[in-house]
Design an enzyme around this catalytic site. Structure first.
Site, short mmCIF file in Angstrom:
data_model
loop_
_atom_site.label_atom_id
_atom_site.label_comp_id
_atom_site.label_asym_id
_atom_site.label_seq_id
_atom_site.Cartn_x
_atom_site.Cartn_y
_atom_site.Cartn_z
N ARG A 57 0.84 -1.19 0.00
CA ARG A 57 0.00 0.00 0.00
C ARG A 57 0.88 1.25 0.00
NH1 ARG A 57 -1.84 0.74 4.34
NH2 ARG A 57 -1.14 -1.10 5.49
N TYR B 20 -1.47 -3.58 -6.81
CA TYR B 20 -1.31 -4.26 -5.52
C TYR B 20 -2.64 -4.34 -4.75
CZ TYR B 20 -0.32 -5.24 -0.71
OH TYR B 20 -0.38 -5.80 0.54
N GLY C 27 -4.10 -4.04 -1.64
CA GLY C 27 -4.71 -2.99 -0.83
C GLY C 27 -5.00 -1.72 -1.62
N LYS D 60 -9.73 -2.50 1.53
CA LYS D 60 -9.43 -1.35 2.39
C LYS D 60 -10.22 -0.11 1.97
CE LYS D 60 -6.90 -4.01 4.50
NZ LYS D 60 -6.21 -4.23 5.77
N HIS E 237 -10.64 -2.60 11.32
CA HIS E 237 -9.53 -3.45 10.83
C HIS E 237 -9.28 -4.55 11.86
CE1 HIS E 237 -5.07 -3.48 9.24
NE2 HIS E 237 -5.81 -4.38 8.62
N SER F 203 -1.45 -3.73 10.20
CA SER F 203 -1.08 -4.60 9.09
C SER F 203 0.17 -5.41 9.43
CB SER F 203 -0.82 -3.76 7.84
OG SER F 203 -1.97 -2.99 7.55
N CYS G 169 0.61 -7.64 11.70
CA CYS G 169 0.86 -7.77 13.14
C CYS G 169 0.08 -8.91 13.78
CB CYS G 169 0.58 -6.45 13.85
SG CYS G 169 1.78 -5.17 13.43
N GLY G 170 -0.42 -9.86 12.97
CA GLY G 170 -0.91 -11.09 13.57
C GLY G 170 -2.40 -11.37 13.53
N LYS G 171 -3.19 -10.64 12.74
CA LYS G 171 -4.63 -10.91 12.71
C LYS G 171 -4.93 -12.27 12.08
CE LYS G 171 -5.72 -7.12 10.54
NZ LYS G 171 -4.32 -6.66 10.52
N ASP H 39 -9.43 -9.99 8.78
CA ASP H 39 -8.89 -8.66 8.49
C ASP H 39 -9.88 -7.52 8.75
OD1 ASP H 39 -6.54 -7.19 7.50
OD2 ASP H 39 -7.77 -6.67 5.78
N ASN I 111 6.36 -8.57 1.96
CA ASN I 111 4.90 -8.38 1.91
C ASN I 111 4.27 -9.27 0.84
OD1 ASN I 111 2.44 -7.16 2.78
ND2 ASN I 111 2.50 -5.80 1.00
N SER I 112 4.91 -10.41 0.53
CA SER I 112 4.28 -11.33 -0.42
C SER I 112 3.02 -11.91 0.21
CB SER I 112 5.25 -12.44 -0.83
OG SER I 112 5.81 -13.07 0.30
N ARG I 113 2.05 -12.24 -0.62
CA ARG I 113 0.71 -12.58 -0.11
C ARG I 113 0.11 -13.78 -0.83
NH1 ARG I 113 -1.81 -8.85 3.92
NH2 ARG I 113 -0.13 -7.36 4.23
N ASN J 289 -1.08 -18.16 22.16
CA ASN J 289 -1.89 -16.97 22.43
C ASN J 289 -3.27 -17.34 23.00
OD1 ASN J 289 0.18 -15.29 21.59
ND2 ASN J 289 -0.55 -15.20 19.47
N1 LIG Z 1 6.37 -13.54 17.09
C1 LIG Z 1 5.13 -13.63 16.64
N2 LIG Z 1 4.89 -13.37 15.34
C2 LIG Z 1 3.61 -13.45 14.90
C3 LIG Z 1 2.55 -13.82 15.76
N3 LIG Z 1 1.40 -13.81 15.04
C4 LIG Z 1 1.76 -13.46 13.78
N4 LIG Z 1 3.10 -13.25 13.68
C5 LIG Z 1 3.86 -12.91 12.44
O1 LIG Z 1 3.44 -11.63 12.00
C6 LIG Z 1 3.41 -11.58 10.56
C7 LIG Z 1 2.10 -11.04 10.08
O2 LIG Z 1 1.04 -11.76 10.62
P1 LIG Z 1 -0.43 -11.78 9.99
O3 LIG Z 1 -1.26 -12.63 10.89
O4 LIG Z 1 -0.36 -12.19 8.58
O5 LIG Z 1 -0.80 -10.23 10.04
P2 LIG Z 1 -2.19 -9.48 9.74
O6 LIG Z 1 -2.44 -8.63 10.94
O7 LIG Z 1 -3.24 -10.44 9.35
O8 LIG Z 1 -1.79 -8.53 8.52
P3 LIG Z 1 -2.56 -7.77 7.31
O9 LIG Z 1 -3.08 -8.79 6.39
O10 LIG Z 1 -1.43 -6.97 6.73
O11 LIG Z 1 -3.60 -6.86 7.88
C8 LIG Z 1 3.69 -12.99 10.07
O12 LIG Z 1 5.02 -13.05 9.63
C9 LIG Z 1 3.49 -13.84 11.29
O13 LIG Z 1 4.26 -14.99 11.26
C10 LIG Z 1 2.84 -14.10 17.14
O14 LIG Z 1 1.96 -14.42 17.96
N5 LIG Z 1 4.15 -13.99 17.52
O1 LIG Z 2 -4.54 -4.09 2.32
C1 LIG Z 2 -3.64 -4.89 2.03
O2 LIG Z 2 -3.03 -4.83 0.98
C2 LIG Z 2 -3.32 -6.00 2.96
C3 LIG Z 2 -3.72 -5.75 4.33
O3 LIG Z 2 -4.55 -6.44 4.91
C4 LIG Z 2 -3.11 -4.62 5.04
O4 LIG Z 2 -2.20 -3.97 4.53
O5 LIG Z 2 -3.55 -4.37 6.18
MN LIG Z 3 -5.12 -5.65 6.89
#
Ligand SMILES: Nc1nc2c(ncn2[C@@H]2O[C@H](COP(=O)(O)OP(=O)(O)OP(=O)(O)O)[C@@H](O)[C@H]2O)c(=O)[nH]1
Ligand SMILES: O=C([O-])CC(=O)C(=O)O
Ligand SMILES: [Mn+2]
Length: 592
Positions: free
Chosen positions: A79, A207, A209, A216, A236, A258, A260-262, A287, A374-376, A503
């Site tokens: 993004r 891309y 987003g 988004k 979000h 983004s 951070c683990g969702k 998400d 940021n590969s998806r 968790n």
């Molecule tokens: N250390 C640690 N890393 C984590 C944890 N949960 C997720 N991650 C890492 O954080 C990165 C992003 O996690 P996602 O769950 O894909 O993030 P998201 O919040 O869904 O991201 P968007 O799709 O960008 O909104 C990945 O590389 C995960 O492996 C956790 O509990 N601990």
């Molecule tokens: O919007 C995107 O491209 C992917 C996503 O979930 C974020 O960045 O939070």
């Molecule tokens: Mn997101």
């Protein structure tokens, strides 16, 4: 093309839609127009065409049937917040949290780019519904694009095609999203939002987003603004159901910025001991969450999406087996590496060495990571083994707890609980997190990202916080609010908490707090569990880790609250007094 060469009779009786399509065709001059019906045949034809022209590369058909790799332009992988605008008439309505341009100027600027941009190409018209087709909480849109990659992704990510069009015809209103990949020139790229017009214009990026406008752009930026006037919330957030051994399911919504683990939390696999006792986890969304108070006063949430656009790096059969199982077939991978037998690969998957990096070059460690950070993957939610049948429920699921969290290497403990709704809104409003590769720019810089909505709120944050506060009404049965931090680091730079499946131990404590069974100690920042309040059996934590994860460090929090006070002050008089008062109450308690 001129309006006379539009297909006749038009595929819809909805005048407003036909007129808009004709207007866009006049501006962009496509060679032909294709109305998307969302059928398998249409998807197969598009992917075959993209395979023929090299947009999609087929992956190993034995290990990953029906799956493709797409390599995007190396300058178009995330993004672009500096090119994303929220265009209200008045700058104050966009707020200091957004880049703003006056609507007339924005239209003129971006329409100049759209002029004739689809010459020689097909223009696709994609009717889509965000949320279950039969849900009153759902909202529809139409995206016009010249990118077949966008069409294929929208098919996986939304309820797209004939059923959505039928709902749009019934309702007569829809969000208008116009997209062209243009020249992929970063200097000719804008993502513009016109909340008052329910419209979006996005030019120059393919891309996710920036280009999958249902996500988004519609489901967060436009929807958050619409939700304010209609009395709901567009967030979000992931939505996850936690079923305890007694068979009761609590639904939790969690906002993390983004990458951070969702996705990971929404698909969590319980630790063995929990699984043996009968704990189960159900994925509703990974998400985005739309929620609204129900007749019983609780908040009810739907996932407006129908698929996942998830971060590949770090996904493995240890960290997220449900995600890995979901993406074994019928998946589009974007900017991952490939192995010698043409399987998709990324850092953290396993210890194989890929042969080609994300740009298609022979893999050389000196060139940086093999897969783009940021590969998806794009995949239908129905392929997830933990997919909740309740994700299709038109009434949504009742939310027991709202969780905020970010990446904080220091200070912020593993978990704490806000004392009431107003405090919870402050906890969300003051969230901080280190930046990630999901947006262009520097990674690892701490910034305020309130409710994980910094890049996504379609109006002034001060008004958004007021809207959040307004849900505290007589008769409301609001969820409890928590804050978590899975990303606390020790002096050696390693994460102190094992995260992922573990968790669940923290979620169990939250559910215990909701039902009044779990213990905690009160501190100025909220209620913190003692280590003995969590089930930590089988988790090995050093003494340092326990102290950092469960400790409350008054000195550090004083500094943090000074920063929070400055942040709120940056919004001037529009910031609700209740949030200032809450910040001052806690700052004073920290001085005692
Ligand atoms: N250390 C640690 N890393 C984590 C944890 N949960 C997720 N991650 C890492 O954080 C990165 C992003 O996690 P996602 O769950 O894909 O993030 P998201 O919040 O869904 O991201 P968007 O799709 O960008 O909104 C990945 O590389 C995960 O492996 C956790 O509990 N601990
Ligand atoms: O919007 C995107 O491209 C992917 C996503 O979930 C974020 O960045 O939070
Ligand atoms: Mn997101």
């Amino acid at each position: 093309m001129n309006a006379n060469s539009l297909p006749s009779p038009p595929p819809t009786a909805l005048e407003a839609l036909n007129e808009w399509v004709a207007e866009v065709a006049l501006l962009t001059q496509p060679e032909r127009i294709q109305w998307c019906d969302g059928s398998d045949a249409e998807f197969d034809a598009l992917t075959a065409q993209m395979q023929a022209d090299g947009t999609l590369l087929p992956l190993n058909d034995k290990t990953h049937p029906g799956s493709w790799l797409h390599r995007s332009d190396p300058d178009d992988v995330a993004r672009v917040e500096h090119l994303t605008f929220v265009c209200h008439e008045r700058e104050e309505d966009a707020g200091p949290n957004n880049h703003w341009m006056a609507p007339a100027e924005a239209h003129a600027k971006i329409d100049a780019l759209f002029e004739g941009c689809m010459r020689g190409r097909t223009m696709y018209v994609i009717p889509y519904c965000m949320g279950p087709i039969d849900s009153a909480l759902s909202r529809c849109g139409v995206e016009i694009t010249d990118s077949p990659y966008v069409v294929a992704n929208m098919r996986l990510m939304t309820r797209m095609g004939a059923a959505a069009l039928a709902r749009i015809e019934r309702e007569g209103t829809f969000v208008r999203g116009l997209h062209s990949t243009g020249e992929l020139d970063p200097n000719r790229r804008y993502i513009m939002h016109f909340p008052a017009e329910l419209s979006i214009k996005s030019y120059g990026s393919g891309y996710g987003g920036n280009a999958l406008l249902g996500k988004k752009c519609h489901a967060l930026r436009i929807a958050s603004h619409q939700a304010r006037s209609e009395g709901w919330l567009a967030e979000h957030m992931l939505i996850v159901g936690i079923e305890n051994p007694q068979g009761e399911t609590h639904y939790i919504a969690a906002a993390f910025p983004s990458a951070c683990g969702k996705t990971n939390l929404s698909m969590l696999i319980p630790p063995d001991a929990y699984r043996e006792k009968g704990w189960k986890v159900w994925t509703v969304g990974d998400d985005i969450c739309w929620m609204r108070p129900g007749e019983d006063g609780r908040l009810y949430a739907i996932n407006p999406e129908a698929g996942y656009f998830g971060v590949a790096p770090g996904t493995s059969d240890k960290s997220n087996p449900n995600a890995l199982a979901s993406i074994q077939r019928n998946t589009i991978f974007t900017n991952v590496a490939v192995t010698d037998d043409n399987q998709p690969w990324w850092e953290g998957l396993d210890d194989r060495v890929p042969v080609k990096d994300w740009q298609g070059r022979d893999f050389q460690p000196g060139n940086g990571p093999a897969a783009h950070p940021n590969s998806r993957f794009t995949v239908s939610a129905k392929q997830c083994p933990s997919y909740s049948p309740q994700a299709e429920a038109p009434q949504g699921v009742p939310i027991s707890a709202i969780v905020f969290g970010g990446r904080r290497a220091s200070l912020v403990p593993l978990v704490f609980e806000a004392r009431d709704w107003t405090h919870g809104v402050l906890v969300g409003a003051s969230m901080g997190s280190e930046t990630t590769a999901a947006a262009t720019g520097q990674v690892g810089v701490m910034r305020r990202d309130p409710m994980a909505m910094k890049p996504f709120c379609g109006y002034n944050f001060a008004d958004y916080f007021s809207h959040w506060l307004s849900f505290d009404q007589p008769g409301a049965k609001l969820p409890k609010v928590f804050h978590v931090n899975w990303f606390r680091k020790g002096d050696d730079g390693q994460f102190l908490w094992p995260g992922f499946g573990d968790n669940l131990r923290v979620l169990e404590w939250m559910i215990g707090r909701v039902s009044g069974e779990a213990g905690a100690v009160d501190t100025p920042i909220g209620a913190l569990p003692r280590p003995e309040d969590l089930d930590l059996e089988g988790v090995s934590l050093s003494e340092e880790a326990v102290e950092e994860l469960f400790g409350f460090h008054r000195e550090g929090w004083r500094g943090e609250f000074d920063g929070i006070g400055e942040f709120l002050g940056g919004f001037g008089a529009r910031m609700p007094d209740a949030l200032h008062a809450e910040q001052q109450r806690i700052a004073a308690a920290l001085r005692d």
